[in-house]
Design a protein around this motif. Structure first.
Motif, PDB file in Angstrom:
ATOM      1  N   TRP A   1     -50.921  32.258 -29.546  1.00 17.00           N
ATOM      2  CA  TRP A   1     -52.358  31.987 -29.524  1.00 17.00           C
ATOM      3  C   TRP A   1     -52.889  31.734 -28.118  1.00 17.00           C
ATOM      4  CZ3 TRP A   1     -53.316  28.246 -34.245  1.00 17.00           C
ATOM      5  CH2 TRP A   1     -53.079  28.945 -35.438  1.00 17.00           C
ATOM      6  N   ASN A   2     -52.023  31.400 -27.169  1.00 20.17           N
ATOM      7  CA  ASN A   2     -52.481  31.191 -25.787  1.00 20.17           C
ATOM      8  C   ASN A   2     -53.142  32.442 -25.230  1.00 20.17           C
ATOM      9  OD1 ASN A   2     -51.588  28.505 -25.571  1.00 20.17           O
ATOM     10  ND2 ASN A   2     -49.525  29.192 -25.095  1.00 20.17           N
ATOM     11  N   SER A   3     -52.685  33.613 -25.665  1.00 17.58           N
ATOM     12  CA  SER A   3     -53.301  34.835 -25.149  1.00 17.58           C
ATOM     13  C   SER A   3     -54.724  34.996 -25.672  1.00 17.58           C
ATOM     14  CB  SER A   3     -52.447  36.067 -25.457  1.00 17.58           C
ATOM     15  OG  SER A   3     -52.312  36.262 -26.831  1.00 17.58           O
ATOM     16  N   ILE A   4     -55.002  34.494 -26.867  1.00 15.62           N
ATOM     17  CA  ILE A   4     -56.381  34.522 -27.382  1.00 15.62           C
ATOM     18  C   ILE A   4     -57.252  33.616 -26.518  1.00 15.62           C
ATOM     19  CG2 ILE A   4     -57.881  33.979 -29.345  1.00 15.62           C
ATOM     20  CD1 ILE A   4     -55.401  34.514 -31.155  1.00 15.62           C
ATOM     21  N   GLU A   5     -56.740  32.437 -26.221  1.00 10.68           N
ATOM     22  CA  GLU A   5     -57.477  31.477 -25.392  1.00 10.68           C
ATOM     23  C   GLU A   5     -57.764  32.070 -24.007  1.00 10.68           C
ATOM     24  OE1 GLU A   5     -57.108  26.840 -23.912  1.00 10.68           O
ATOM     25  OE2 GLU A   5     -55.300  27.898 -24.568  1.00 10.68           O
ATOM     26  N   LYS A   6     -56.777  32.725 -23.413  1.00 10.72           N
ATOM     27  CA  LYS A   6     -56.967  33.311 -22.081  1.00 10.72           C
ATOM     28  C   LYS A   6     -58.025  34.417 -22.101  1.00 10.72           C
ATOM     29  CE  LYS A   6     -52.327  32.214 -20.518  1.00 10.72           C
ATOM     30  NZ  LYS A   6     -50.968  32.713 -20.325  1.00 10.72           N
ATOM     31  N   VAL A   7     -58.001  35.238 -23.150  1.00 11.15           N
ATOM     32  CA  VAL A   7     -59.027  36.286 -23.267  1.00 11.15           C
ATOM     33  C   VAL A   7     -60.396  35.635 -23.415  1.00 11.15           C
ATOM     34  CG1 VAL A   7     -59.922  38.135 -24.745  1.00 11.15           C
ATOM     35  CG2 VAL A   7     -57.497  38.099 -24.140  1.00 11.15           C
ATOM     36  N   LYS A   8     -60.508  34.634 -24.266  1.00 10.60           N
ATOM     37  CA  LYS A   8     -61.792  33.960 -24.490  1.00 10.60           C
ATOM     38  C   LYS A   8     -62.339  33.383 -23.190  1.00 10.60           C
ATOM     39  CE  LYS A   8     -65.288  32.096 -26.479  1.00 10.60           C
ATOM     40  NZ  LYS A   8     -66.465  32.932 -26.593  1.00 10.60           N
ATOM     41  N   GLU A   9     -61.466  32.827 -22.374  1.00  7.43           N
ATOM     42  CA  GLU A   9     -61.889  32.245 -21.096  1.00  7.43           C
ATOM     43  C   GLU A   9     -62.302  33.297 -20.076  1.00  7.43           C
ATOM     44  OE1 GLU A   9     -58.447  29.956 -20.053  1.00  7.43           O
ATOM     45  OE2 GLU A   9     -59.024  28.263 -21.328  1.00  7.43           O
ATOM     46  N   SER A  10     -61.857  34.538 -20.258  1.00  8.64           N
ATOM     47  CA  SER A  10     -62.091  35.549 -19.222  1.00  8.64           C
ATOM     48  C   SER A  10     -63.243  36.512 -19.507  1.00  8.64           C
ATOM     49  CB  SER A  10     -60.802  36.353 -18.989  1.00  8.64           C
ATOM     50  OG  SER A  10     -60.535  37.183 -20.095  1.00  8.64           O
ATOM     51  N   VAL A  11     -63.800  36.488 -20.715  1.00  6.93           N
ATOM     52  CA  VAL A  11     -64.902  37.402 -21.034  1.00  6.93           C
ATOM     53  C   VAL A  11     -66.054  36.638 -21.675  1.00  6.93           C
ATOM     54  CG1 VAL A  11     -63.410  39.441 -21.304  1.00  6.93           C
ATOM     55  CG2 VAL A  11     -63.914  38.013 -23.302  1.00  6.93           C
ATOM     56  N   LYS A  12     -67.217  37.272 -21.700  1.00  2.52           N
ATOM     57  CA  LYS A  12     -68.396  36.661 -22.313  1.00  2.52           C
ATOM     58  C   LYS A  12     -68.673  37.219 -23.701  1.00  2.52           C
ATOM     59  CE  LYS A  12     -70.698  35.574 -17.934  1.00  2.52           C
ATOM     60  NZ  LYS A  12     -69.573  35.850 -17.073  1.00  2.52           N
ATOM     61  N   ILE A  13     -67.991  38.284 -24.078  1.00  2.00           N
ATOM     62  CA  ILE A  13     -68.201  38.886 -25.389  1.00  2.00           C
ATOM     63  C   ILE A  13     -67.518  38.056 -26.481  1.00  2.00           C
ATOM     64  CG2 ILE A  13     -68.517  41.223 -24.491  1.00  2.00           C
ATOM     65  CD1 ILE A  13     -65.594  41.835 -25.239  1.00  2.00           C
ATOM     66  N   THR A  14     -67.852  38.338 -27.713  1.00  2.00           N
ATOM     67  CA  THR A  14     -67.254  37.657 -28.855  1.00  2.00           C
ATOM     68  C   THR A  14     -65.755  37.928 -28.916  1.00  2.00           C
ATOM     69  OG1 THR A  14     -69.323  37.850 -30.092  1.00  2.00           O
ATOM     70  CG2 THR A  14     -67.304  37.486 -31.384  1.00  2.00           C
ATOM     71  N   VAL A  15     -64.988  36.871 -29.101  1.00  2.00           N
ATOM     72  CA  VAL A  15     -63.531  36.992 -29.228  1.00  2.00           C
ATOM     73  C   VAL A  15     -63.120  36.436 -30.593  1.00  2.00           C
ATOM     74  CG1 VAL A  15     -61.279  36.288 -28.324  1.00  2.00           C
ATOM     75  CG2 VAL A  15     -63.158  36.825 -26.747  1.00  2.00           C
ATOM     76  N   ILE A  16     -62.429  37.274 -31.347  1.00  2.00           N
ATOM     77  CA  ILE A  16     -61.953  36.894 -32.676  1.00  2.00           C
ATOM     78  C   ILE A  16     -60.431  36.835 -32.632  1.00  2.00           C
ATOM     79  CG2 ILE A  16     -61.860  37.594 -35.100  1.00  2.00           C
ATOM     80  CD1 ILE A  16     -64.585  39.011 -34.563  1.00  2.00           C
ATOM     81  N   GLY A  17     -59.893  35.727 -33.119  1.00  2.00           N
ATOM     82  CA  GLY A  17     -58.441  35.536 -33.125  1.00  2.00           C
ATOM     83  C   GLY A  17     -57.822  36.033 -34.417  1.00  2.00           C
ATOM     84  N   ASN A  18     -56.605  36.558 -34.305  1.00  2.00           N
ATOM     85  CA  ASN A  18     -55.882  37.109 -35.440  1.00  2.00           C
ATOM     86  C   ASN A  18     -54.403  36.828 -35.231  1.00  2.00           C
ATOM     87  OD1 ASN A  18     -54.703  40.297 -36.297  1.00  2.00           O
ATOM     88  ND2 ASN A  18     -55.537  38.924 -37.817  1.00  2.00           N
ATOM     89  N   GLY A  19     -53.698  36.529 -36.314  1.00  2.00           N
ATOM     90  CA  GLY A  19     -52.251  36.341 -36.211  1.00  2.00           C
ATOM     91  C   GLY A  19     -51.799  34.963 -36.617  1.00  2.00           C
ATOM     92  N   ASP A  20     -50.907  34.910 -37.598  1.00  2.00           N
ATOM     93  CA  ASP A  20     -50.318  33.658 -38.090  1.00  2.00           C
ATOM     94  C   ASP A  20     -51.336  32.697 -38.691  1.00  2.00           C
ATOM     95  OD1 ASP A  20     -47.823  34.532 -37.425  1.00  2.00           O
ATOM     96  OD2 ASP A  20     -47.561  33.222 -35.694  1.00  2.00           O
ATOM     97  N   ILE A  21     -52.371  33.219 -39.317  1.00  2.00           N
ATOM     98  CA  ILE A  21     -53.296  32.372 -40.063  1.00  2.00           C
ATOM     99  C   ILE A  21     -52.937  32.536 -41.534  1.00  2.00           C
ATOM    100  CG2 ILE A  21     -55.681  31.827 -40.632  1.00  2.00           C
ATOM    101  CD1 ILE A  21     -56.473  33.231 -38.006  1.00  2.00           C
ATOM    102  N   LYS A  22     -52.259  31.527 -42.078  1.00  2.00           N
ATOM    103  CA  LYS A  22     -51.778  31.601 -43.454  1.00  2.00           C
ATOM    104  C   LYS A  22     -52.533  30.685 -44.405  1.00  2.00           C
ATOM    105  CE  LYS A  22     -47.672  30.651 -41.719  1.00  2.00           C
ATOM    106  NZ  LYS A  22     -48.190  30.588 -40.363  1.00  2.00           N
ATOM    107  N   ASP A  23     -53.345  29.777 -43.849  1.00  2.00           N
ATOM    108  CA  ASP A  23     -54.087  28.844 -44.693  1.00  2.00           C
ATOM    109  C   ASP A  23     -55.243  28.240 -43.895  1.00  2.00           C
ATOM    110  OD1 ASP A  23     -52.968  26.802 -43.045  1.00  2.00           O
ATOM    111  OD2 ASP A  23     -51.271  26.569 -44.399  1.00  2.00           O
ATOM    112  N   ALA A  24     -55.973  27.346 -44.547  1.00  2.00           N
ATOM    113  CA  ALA A  24     -57.154  26.743 -43.932  1.00  2.00           C
ATOM    114  C   ALA A  24     -56.816  25.940 -42.677  1.00  2.00           C
ATOM    115  CB  ALA A  24     -57.870  25.863 -44.951  1.00  2.00           C
ATOM    116  N   MET A  25     -55.687  25.245 -42.697  1.00  2.00           N
ATOM    117  CA  MET A  25     -55.307  24.451 -41.533  1.00  2.00           C
ATOM    118  C   MET A  25     -55.017  25.349 -40.331  1.00  2.00           C
ATOM    119  SD  MET A  25     -55.037  21.460 -40.301  1.00  2.00           S
ATOM    120  CE  MET A  25     -55.017  20.383 -41.686  1.00  2.00           C
ATOM    121  N   ASP A  26     -54.327  26.467 -40.569  1.00  2.00           N
ATOM    122  CA  ASP A  26     -54.068  27.415 -39.482  1.00  2.00           C
ATOM    123  C   ASP A  26     -55.380  27.934 -38.900  1.00  2.00           C
ATOM    124  OD1 ASP A  26     -51.297  27.240 -39.809  1.00  2.00           O
ATOM    125  OD2 ASP A  26     -51.196  29.026 -41.082  1.00  2.00           O
TER     126      ASP A  26
END
Length: 148
Positions: free
Chosen positions: A48-73
């Motif tokens: 997930w750190n790579s999602i965070e790094k992308v979010k910090e580097s661009v102004k466009i919408t960033v959607i995370g995907n991967g290892d979301i198995k439930d509401a807590m994730d």
């Protein structure tokens, strides 16, 4: 227009940041980041750190995907990466209630009760009916077996 990327080809060629910046500079309005490499496929743990790094580097919408198995994730990904939204993949197979559960948790900060057998059977019947209407009885029911 949006795109979906992986973090890179393999661990030696992680390029999500470069691809995200290139996409943004060419008019892409949003990017989904699946933080595993192509070589990993669906194995290993999503970084997930790579999602965070992308979010910090661009102004466009960033959607995370991967290892979301439930509401807590889902909640943890949003909090830990700062992404604008999440995309559910394989976790919804056999569990279409995951979307309702996530929305409920994010709004109420508590878990929704799991559906009972009666609710599950109702959805199975409706799903089967719709598949048959769309694909015909023979093909539809054969394909529908994979969902059961």
């Amino acid at each position: 227009m949006t795109i979906k990327i992986r973090s890179g080809w393999d661990e030696k060629s992680i390029n999500a940041l470069e691809v995200a910046k290139l996409a943004e500079s060419n008019g892409i309005s949003g990017i989904v980041v699946h933080p595993r490499t192509k070589r990993q496929g669906f194995s290993g743990k999503a970084d997930w750190n790579s999602i965070e790094k992308v979010k910090e580097s661009v102004k466009i919408t960033v959607i995370g995907n991967g290892d979301i198995k439930d509401a807590m994730d889902a909640s943890n990904m949003l909090k830990n990466t700062g992404c604008d939204g999440i995309m559910i993949g394989r976790a919804c197979l056999g569990n279409p209630w995951i979307f309702k559960e996530i929305i409920y948790y994010l709004k109420q900060n508590k878990f929704l009760e799991k559906p009972d057998l009666k609710e599950k059977l109702k959805l199975v019947k409706e799903h089967a009916k719709q598949v048959v209407l769309f694909k015909g009885e023979n093909r539809g029911l054969r394909e529908f077996r994979t969902h059961l």
